[in-house]
Every structure is written in structure tokens, then in C-alpha cells.
Design an enzyme around this catalytic site. Structure first.
Site, PDB file in Angstrom:
ATOM      1  N   ALA A 152     122.128  53.283 142.975  1.00  0.00           N
ATOM      2  CA  ALA A 152     121.727  52.613 141.728  1.00  0.00           C
ATOM      3  C   ALA A 152     122.216  53.404 140.517  1.00  0.00           C
ATOM      4  CB  ALA A 152     120.215  52.447 141.682  1.00  0.00           C
ATOM      5  N   TYR A 153     122.090  54.713 140.588  1.00  0.00           N
ATOM      6  CA  TYR A 153     122.557  55.562 139.490  1.00  0.00           C
ATOM      7  C   TYR A 153     124.063  55.448 139.326  1.00  0.00           C
ATOM      8  CZ  TYR A 153     123.782  59.866 136.998  1.00  0.00           C
ATOM      9  OH  TYR A 153     124.307  60.770 136.103  1.00  0.00           O
TER      10      TYR A 153
END
Length: 235
Positions: A152-153
Site C-alpha cells: 500500500a505504501y
């Protein structure tokens, strides 16, 4: 005198953080006036420039709220530059990432960068200012293989990188230069605490990162735009 930041107004989101403090300090040394949005009701105690005459703190500014972002930028006079350090980090195996967690990373990193960039661009276009915008992506945003364990990052920072290049291309005829830095691991107290066994000498110092960011935001940068600057140190 065109290559000085003396008296120029620059927004620094995330300016009360570890990297933000280093960037604000470097800009102040060069004579800039720093406008720092803060999500809370007061500046954190560790922020060393809360009482500095050239630092304008604005409290309770939610950078993921379009209306609040627009209102914040509207009160900045003669905006020259906008530096977007605000963001977040999260690690998790992909099968354990909840939809809400993915959305939070996109909001914290990509959405805030977009909203602040858009507000800054609107201000610069309205005043015909050939200003500067500096974003922060990450090594994992440029090399997604580095994003294993932090999908996600990595996705949110890849979005920041894509926006940076696209905006630079769109705005080049207007003279607004848009760039981003892509740090590996920054040498911050929090990172040292989280990774006590790491070799800190391989990390990027806050001073080195601040110097690169300050240059990209300055009039001395006359040609670099659409550049994603790797700040990898010895990593």
C-alpha cells in the site's frame, strides 16, 4: 538576486516533523518565509521554530480535506514554492492489508500531495508566478520490487511519482517547475528506534535531504523539472 529565497513565501507540509524541521531550518537560513500547516491545535513541543518570526503556523489543517487545503493556501501571500513532506508509512503482508488501510495510505501520501499541489498551482497561475513544487516519493515508489511487505505504501508513493512527472509536463510552458525526491531510509530518531540493529551510516541524513529539497524549491533551480531525485545514501 534572482537566485535567492530571501523574503519568498514557501509552504512546507509536514514541516513540524523530523525532515520538516530540517527543511524549514534550511529555508530560514536562506531567508524564506515558511508557512507550515499543522493537523493539531498546537505545534509539537519538539518543533524548534514555533516562535520564529519567519514561520507562520496554521493549526487544525487537515491536508486530506480539499476545502481546508484551499483555505490554507488562500491566506499565503505571493506563494513562491510548495514543499510536500506530509505523509505516512505502513508495513504489512499483502494478504493482511485491509481496504481501509490501503485507502489510508493513498489518502495520506497521494491525496494530500495532489490537493496541496493543485492549490499551489492555482495560486501560482493566478499570480503568474514561475514557482516551484517539491514532492516526496520513495525508493519503493520508483522501484516497486522494494515495496515487498509494504504494498500500500509503495503504491501510494508510486502515485506521487507519477503525479510529479505528469504535472511537470503539463506546467512546463507556465514556468512552474515540479520535482520530487525519493529517499531510501532517512536517519531520524524514530527510524533508529524502530531499527536499532541497522547500519545508520548507510542512511540519508536529514541535512542532506533538506539541502536537496531546498535547492529544488529555489530560484537557483532554473531547469530541473519532472525529475525524481534518488536520495539513497549508501543503501
Amino acid at each position: 538576486m534572482t537566485e535567492t529565497l530571501q523574503g519568498r513565501h514557501i509552504v512546507v507540509t509536514g514541516g513540524t516533523g523530523a525532515l520538516g524541521g530540517a527543511v524549514v531550518g534550511r529555508l530560514l537560513e536562506q531567508g524564506a518565509i515558511c508557512h507550515v500547516p499543522n493537523a493539531h491545535a498546537a505545534a509539537p513541543q519538539h518543533f524548534p521554530f514555533a516562535e520564529h518570526e519567519s514561520v507562520k503556523l496554521a493549526h487544525n489543517v487537515d491536508l486530506s480535506d480539499s476545502a481546508k487545503v484551499e483555505a490554507f493556501y488562500a491566506q499565503v501571500p505571493a506563494l513562491w514554492g510548495s514543499i510536500h513532506l506530509a505523509g505516512g508509512f505502513a508495513m504489512a503482508p499483502v494478504e493482511k492489508i485491509e481496504s481501509a488501510s490501503f485507502a489510508e495510505m493513498m489518502d495520506t501520501n497521494a491525496r494530500t500531495t495532489f490537493l496541496c499541489s493543485r492549490a499551489a498551482i492555482r495560486s501560482m497561475l493566478a499570480s503568474a508566478t514561475s514557482g516551484r513544487i517539491v514532492n516526496v516519493t520513495a525508493r519503493a515508489g520508483l522501484d516497486p520490487r522494494r515495496g515487498a511487505g509494504m504494498v500500500a505504501y509503495a503504491a501510494s508513493k508510486a502515485a506521487v511519482a507519477a503525479m510529479t512527472v505528469a504535472m511537470a509536463e503539463e506546467l512546463k510552458a507556465k514556468g512552474i517547475l515540479v520535482n520530487a525526491v525519493a529517499p531510501s531510509t532517512l536517519d531520524t530518531p524514530a527510524n533508529r528506534a524502530d531499527m536499532p540493529d541497522a547500519d545508520f551510516t548507510k542512511w540519508v541524513s536529514l541535512e542532506a535531504a533538506a539541502e536537496a529539497i531546498a535547492y529544488l524549491a529555489s530560484p537557483a533551480n532554473q531547469a530541473m523539472s519532472g525529475t525524481l531525485v534518488p536520495l539513497y545514501g549508501r543503501a
